[in-house]
Design a protein around this motif. Structure first.
Motif: not given
Length: 450
Positions: A228-250
């Motif tokens: 899980q090594s870190s890499s230069p931060r990119r923009s947050v993938p908001i659209k992918s997060m909104v469509r992610c059911l495991p996140l909505w479960a959390i």
């Protein structure tokens, strides 16, 4: 092989990462104390003659008459020239929930900024501001309820900064097989000022820059996080997060969990005082017992979860769903049983102790699930998750004040039944859609050039 073997294990309770967990424990303990202290003090602060809703309105008897046989301490308190405020149950509900408004305002931006600039300064400043505002809360009550609400809201903003940044630090300090253990130690609780001193002098954002960490522990942490090594931060993938059911479960799990927890945290002293008819001194003592049980269950749950994972007895997703189920189902059963055992002092106390104790088993379930599914964005997602939880807390606090102001007996019954129903909805949703694998949009991508 020799190099891997040498870094597989590291001394535990003498290590810096456990020292970090201990300091976080005292910091969280301080913030929780700052939140709940008003819930206990408000019993003595309010004008009891203005609260007909605390008991069955059909009796049409003054509250003081009902308390005659067992509330000498309250009488003595009220006759000792102590300030008394005419705050109705509805007003109290707004006061209790105001700190959640402040936390919501800062959860998402603080989590995002902590992931970019580092969490050390943000957490320390939040704890310091919250501690200072707690000192001024008693003084503001004399200037009106509006100022109390404002102070509590600003205090919530400070605590929101401190809460969310923790997961940015754990994403860099906690080996995957120790996450439940370390976060449970940290979350199981003038201490605030001491913690601020320790925080700014001892804590570092990641183990690589700590001047006192041993080479062995540094290698253990870094090697365990290699995938899980870190890499230069990119923009947050908001659209992918909104469509992610495991996140909505959390998110749903957080909403359900915080609904009942907020009721217990904010209204436990009031419930003990009104239903069990005990005085202020005993109410304070009894109100502390559930939190002792909660801290114990949090630590034990984290130890057990990591034990099951380290011995490969259960898969990661199985552990997360197991502890989520225990943390949502068991307190719901206790809450539903409470109205039916109100006549039994001992049984009521036992159930009140079990509710927050068993509820904190969720800390090893969906509470830390964002570290599994999206470690890169754990702090940002934790801010959103807590935002859902705090929305639930605001609704449940306000609804509880409204329900018990109508009728005490049926009001408390409806409060607990509704909380159990919300918990069951959250549990079913999480069991259906919860996952523990890193989501595709959260994986590190290596750039190659031809």
């Amino acid at each position: 092989m020799d190099e891997k073997t040498s870094t597989r294990k590291s001394p535990e309770f003498c290590s810096l990462r456990y020292g970090l967990a201990l300091i976080m424990h005292f910091s969280n303990f301080t913030m929780i104390t700052q939140r709940v202290s008003l819930s206990i003090a408000i019993i003595a602060m309010v004008n009891s003659t203005q609260q007909p809703g605390l008991f069955n309105n059909s009796t049409e008897r003054p509250l003081a008459f009902t308390f005659n046989h067992s509330n000498r301490t309250i009488k003595e308190f009220n006759t000792a020239e102590v300030s008394v405020y005419e705050w109705s149950p509805e007003t109290q509900g707004i006061i209790f929930s105001s700190i959640n408004y402040g936390i919501i305002l800062t959860l998402i931006p603080s989590g995002y900024l902590a992931g970019i600039f580092g969490a050390k300064q943000m957490l320390g400043a939040g704890l310091l501001v919250s501690s200072l505002l707690t000192l001024f809360t008693p003084l503001t009550a004399d200037f009106g309820v509006i100022l109390v609400i404002v102070i509590r809201t600003v205090q919530g903003m400070a605590q929101g900064m401190a809460w969310t940044g923790q997961f940015t630090i754990w994403a860099k300090w906690a080996p995957p097989l120790e996450r439940s253990k370390l976060t449970s130690i940290a979350g199981s609780g003038s201490i605030g000022c001491v913690c601020c001193f320790l925080w700014f002098t001892v804590i570092y954002d990641d183990p690589l820059h700590h001047p006192c960490i041993s080479i062995r522990e540094k290698e253990h942490i870094v090697s365990s996080l290699a995938q899980q090594s870190s890499s230069p931060r990119r923009s947050v993938p908001i659209k992918s997060m909104v469509r992610c059911l495991p996140l909505w479960a959390i998110f749903t799990g957080f909403f359900s969990h915080f609904w009942l927890c907020t009721i217990i945290i904010t209204y436990l002293p009031t419930y003990i005082s009104s239903v069990l008819r005990v005085n202020i001194r005993d109410s304070g003592v009894l109100s502390s017992l559930p939190f002792i049980a909660a801290a114990s269950c949090t630590i034990l749950g984290g130890q057990l979860a990591d034990f099951l994972l380290s011995r490969n007895l259960l898969r990661l997703i199985t552990v997360r769903k197991l502890f989520s189920s225990l943390g949502l189902l068991l307190p719901s059963l206790c809450a539903v049983a409470l109205p039916f055992v109100a006549s039994s002092y001992t049984t009521t106390i036992i159930l009140l102790i079990l509710i927050p104790g068993t509820s904190n088993l969720c800390d090893s379930g969906f509470i830390i699930n964002t570290l599994d599914v999206a470690p890169r964005y754990a702090s940002f997602l934790m801010g959103i998750s807590r935002g859902f939880g705090l929305i639930a807390g605001i609704i449940s606090s306000t609804a509880t004040g409204f329900l018990i102001s109508q009728d005490s007996v049926s009001g408390w019954r409806n409060v607990f039944f509704l909380a159990a129903a919300v918990n069951m909805f959250g549990l079913v949703f999480y069991l259906t859609f919860g996952q523990a694998e890193i989501q595709h949009w959260a994986k590190e991508r290596t750039l190659t050039r031809l």
